[in-house]
Design a protein around this motif. Sequence first.
Motif, PDB file in Angstrom:
ATOM      1  N   ARG A 513       0.818  -1.208   0.000  1.00  0.00           N
ATOM      2  CA  ARG A 513       0.000   0.000   0.000  1.00  0.00           C
ATOM      3  C   ARG A 513       0.856   1.264   0.000  1.00  0.00           C
ATOM      4  O   ARG A 513       0.525   2.258  -0.643  1.00  0.00           O
ATOM      5  CB  ARG A 513      -0.936   0.015   1.209  1.00  0.00           C
ATOM      6  CG  ARG A 513      -2.047   1.053   1.096  1.00  0.00           C
ATOM      7  CD  ARG A 513      -3.039   0.903   2.248  1.00  0.00           C
ATOM      8  NE  ARG A 513      -4.246   1.658   1.998  1.00  0.00           N
ATOM      9  CZ  ARG A 513      -4.375   2.956   2.200  1.00  0.00           C
ATOM     10  NH1 ARG A 513      -3.356   3.645   2.648  1.00  0.00           N
ATOM     11  NH2 ARG A 513      -5.518   3.574   1.953  1.00  0.00           N
ATOM     12  N   ALA A 514       1.997   1.203   0.727  1.00  0.00           N
ATOM     13  CA  ALA A 514       2.890   2.357   0.769  1.00  0.00           C
ATOM     14  C   ALA A 514       3.768   2.441  -0.472  1.00  0.00           C
ATOM     15  O   ALA A 514       4.455   3.441  -0.678  1.00  0.00           O
ATOM     16  CB  ALA A 514       3.771   2.290   2.017  1.00  0.00           C
ATOM     17  N   GLY A 515       3.765   1.381  -1.314  1.00  0.00           N
ATOM     18  CA  GLY A 515       4.570   1.392  -2.532  1.00  0.00           C
ATOM     19  C   GLY A 515       6.062   1.240  -2.257  1.00  0.00           C
ATOM     20  O   GLY A 515       6.882   1.789  -2.976  1.00  0.00           O
ATOM     21  N   ILE A 516       6.410   0.453  -1.208  1.00  0.00           N
ATOM     22  CA  ILE A 516       7.821   0.270  -0.830  1.00  0.00           C
ATOM     23  C   ILE A 516       8.227  -1.172  -1.087  1.00  0.00           C
ATOM     24  O   ILE A 516       7.549  -2.113  -0.660  1.00  0.00           O
ATOM     25  CB  ILE A 516       8.041   0.623   0.648  1.00  0.00           C
ATOM     26  CG1 ILE A 516       7.792   2.121   0.886  1.00  0.00           C
ATOM     27  CG2 ILE A 516       9.451   0.244   1.095  1.00  0.00           C
ATOM     28  CD1 ILE A 516       7.858   2.530   2.342  1.00  0.00           C
ATOM     29  N   LEU A 517       9.351  -1.351  -1.802  1.00  0.00           N
ATOM     30  CA  LEU A 517       9.964  -2.659  -2.026  1.00  0.00           C
ATOM     31  C   LEU A 517      11.441  -2.524  -1.677  1.00  0.00           C
ATOM     32  O   LEU A 517      12.158  -1.737  -2.301  1.00  0.00           O
ATOM     33  CB  LEU A 517       9.795  -3.115  -3.477  1.00  0.00           C
ATOM     34  CG  LEU A 517      10.507  -4.394  -3.881  1.00  0.00           C
ATOM     35  CD1 LEU A 517       9.896  -5.599  -3.164  1.00  0.00           C
ATOM     36  CD2 LEU A 517      10.458  -4.589  -5.396  1.00  0.00           C
ATOM     37  N   SER A 518      11.907  -3.274  -0.665  1.00  0.00           N
ATOM     38  CA  SER A 518      13.287  -3.142  -0.190  1.00  0.00           C
ATOM     39  C   SER A 518      13.996  -4.492  -0.236  1.00  0.00           C
ATOM     40  O   SER A 518      13.412  -5.522   0.113  1.00  0.00           O
ATOM     41  CB  SER A 518      13.308  -2.599   1.250  1.00  0.00           C
ATOM     42  OG  SER A 518      12.700  -1.327   1.328  1.00  0.00           O
ATOM     43  N   PHE A 519      15.262  -4.449  -0.673  1.00  0.00           N
ATOM     44  CA  PHE A 519      16.111  -5.639  -0.698  1.00  0.00           C
ATOM     45  C   PHE A 519      17.224  -5.467   0.332  1.00  0.00           C
ATOM     46  O   PHE A 519      17.880  -4.424   0.386  1.00  0.00           O
ATOM     47  CB  PHE A 519      16.721  -5.835  -2.088  1.00  0.00           C
ATOM     48  CG  PHE A 519      15.704  -6.116  -3.166  1.00  0.00           C
ATOM     49  CD1 PHE A 519      15.291  -7.412  -3.434  1.00  0.00           C
ATOM     50  CD2 PHE A 519      15.161  -5.084  -3.917  1.00  0.00           C
ATOM     51  CE1 PHE A 519      14.361  -7.673  -4.424  1.00  0.00           C
ATOM     52  CE2 PHE A 519      14.225  -5.324  -4.915  1.00  0.00           C
ATOM     53  CZ  PHE A 519      13.825  -6.624  -5.174  1.00  0.00           C
ATOM     54  N   TYR A 520      17.447  -6.508   1.155  1.00  0.00           N
ATOM     55  CA  TYR A 520      18.444  -6.458   2.217  1.00  0.00           C
ATOM     56  C   TYR A 520      19.445  -7.603   2.069  1.00  0.00           C
ATOM     57  O   TYR A 520      19.073  -8.730   1.695  1.00  0.00           O
ATOM     58  CB  TYR A 520      17.784  -6.575   3.595  1.00  0.00           C
ATOM     59  CG  TYR A 520      17.071  -5.327   4.041  1.00  0.00           C
ATOM     60  CD1 TYR A 520      17.692  -4.401   4.877  1.00  0.00           C
ATOM     61  CD2 TYR A 520      15.763  -5.066   3.639  1.00  0.00           C
ATOM     62  CE1 TYR A 520      17.035  -3.258   5.293  1.00  0.00           C
ATOM     63  CE2 TYR A 520      15.099  -3.921   4.043  1.00  0.00           C
ATOM     64  CZ  TYR A 520      15.737  -3.017   4.876  1.00  0.00           C
ATOM     65  OH  TYR A 520      15.092  -1.885   5.286  1.00  0.00           O
ATOM     66  N   SER A 521      20.707  -7.311   2.368  1.00  0.00           N
ATOM     67  CA  SER A 521      21.722  -8.353   2.518  1.00  0.00           C
ATOM     68  C   SER A 521      21.620  -8.881   3.945  1.00  0.00           C
ATOM     69  O   SER A 521      21.698  -8.114   4.905  1.00  0.00           O
ATOM     70  CB  SER A 521      23.121  -7.775   2.259  1.00  0.00           C
ATOM     71  OG  SER A 521      24.111  -8.698   2.622  1.00  0.00           O
ATOM     72  N   VAL A 522      21.417 -10.200   4.068  1.00  0.00           N
ATOM     73  CA  VAL A 522      21.192 -10.794   5.386  1.00  0.00           C
ATOM     74  C   VAL A 522      22.403 -11.631   5.780  1.00  0.00           C
ATOM     75  O   VAL A 522      22.769 -12.582   5.086  1.00  0.00           O
ATOM     76  CB  VAL A 522      19.928 -11.682   5.384  1.00  0.00           C
ATOM     77  CG1 VAL A 522      19.704 -12.276   6.770  1.00  0.00           C
ATOM     78  CG2 VAL A 522      18.712 -10.877   4.948  1.00  0.00           C
TER      79      VAL A 522
END
Length: 559
Positions: A513-522
Amino acid sequence: LLHQQNDYQMDSVKFSCSICLDLLKDPVTIPCGHSYCMNCIKDFWDGEGQRGIYSCPQCRQTSKLRPVLGKNIMLAELVEDLKKNGLQSAAADHCYAGPEDVACDVCTGRKRKAVKSCLVCMASYCENHLQDHFKVPVLKKHKLVDPSRKLEEIICSRHDEVMKIFCRTDQQCICYLCTMNQHKGHETVPAAAERTEKQKELQGIRQQIQRRIQDQEKDVKLLQQEVKTIFVSGYKAVDDSEKIFTDLIRLIQKRSFDVKQQIRSQQKTKVSRVKELQKKLEQEITELKRKDAELEKLLIIEDHTQFLQNYPSLSALSESTHSSSINIRPLRYFEDVTAAVVGLKEKLQNILRDMRTDISLAITEVNVLLSEPEPKTRAGFLKYSQEITLDPNTTSTQLLLSEECRKVTFKKKSLPYSDHPDRFTFYDQVLSIQRLTGRCYWEVEWKAEVTNLAVAYKDISRDGTSDECMFGFNDKSWVLRCHTKGYLSLHNSVRTPVPGPVSSRIGVYLDHRAGILSFYSVSETMTLLHRVQTTFSQPLYAGVRLFDEGDFAEFKQPE
């Protein structure tokens, strides 16, 4: 004083009207002896007069005739005296200092309230004792301020001088002698100038606060409107769904009735045929019994000539008009119908299960206007953990699914998958079964030289070699390309280098809904690699693209 105030309050109660609860105005005494304001008792009796009775509001003594009212002059004088004395007492009390007031330093005995404090005299004065500061020329030059009980706080404890200077170096008020000693060489300004600066800062802060108040008041109104919208939309959805389900139930009931009628009709036809055959068999049995009896008689004839003459006519046996073997299928005539109904039930259950999931996801999308902030820790992300399984119907023929469809591996040899309209026919890609909306988080373990981790709309093209089918090269998909040497983001054919530590596990956070897509190095910690801020117009699906033999990606259950 306290005793006088209590006496005044008690007298006020005695001379108060029990109708308006205030001091008596134009007091009158009615026959029972109780007294009231003239207007109060008149209004009271005007209401009761409609019932033909007149009563006392206190003792309820009644009269059929309305009493004549006359002003009680003595009582009126007593009330006036009480008012006069009470007001004078209150006015006198108002001049004296209470526990919260600053007292005059000159007054003896009961001290009056101070109206000003003098920074030169270091004393506070009531109105009477302040007059010399207005008349005596020397005192006129003194600095007067609003009454303060903390005058000692504005005096320097070292030099007994008024602190009129502000040291910006040490951020404190000082006197002019301090500038020559402890604060020598420091940045100093008049306290009045510093106050002006601080006032400007405070005005700026107040403006910020007021703007935030206005913004949040707007948000509150929007939320109030959102609440109304949610209620209206919810009620409408309930009404609409009830109507639709009612129609669906009617259709099922009609279909049930039709099936029942068809079974009854077939049942009747089959029973009729069986009974018809049964009747023919019974007739044939009767005929055979008759024939058997005749043959029995023929067998016992002793005359050879008579036996041989009758033999041709009696020995002839007609053929049966029906099959000699009847196939009996007890309780198995309508098993196909039952199987068809069971199949229909399973299909409906699947449809209702999928619909429940769709409705649940649709309801989840009804969020308030204020989105929650993106989590800061892995534990925070795990609250939105989403299980991901891959859809076999979308898998290209060179991708093998395993680990309950959570792992995908590249195979050079094509696999014998059946044709399906959802399958990627050229690019070695696969999409998830789960439709992703709301807030969700998942992690992918990858091993390859290059792997593309993606999210995409369901209507992305599947058949062919055009860019419309390839993750990251159209406006329906977003990609983080993971390479052993670094990262790259792809969307609509735009490539953007992404800095960050290379990790074999990638975390993906979506706030649809907020239009956020995040990629993280884990790894031991989580490092943000790339964030997309956009508007998603459709639900998303997780995706993977592999490139070479043995490459794999596995959607892990975060722990």
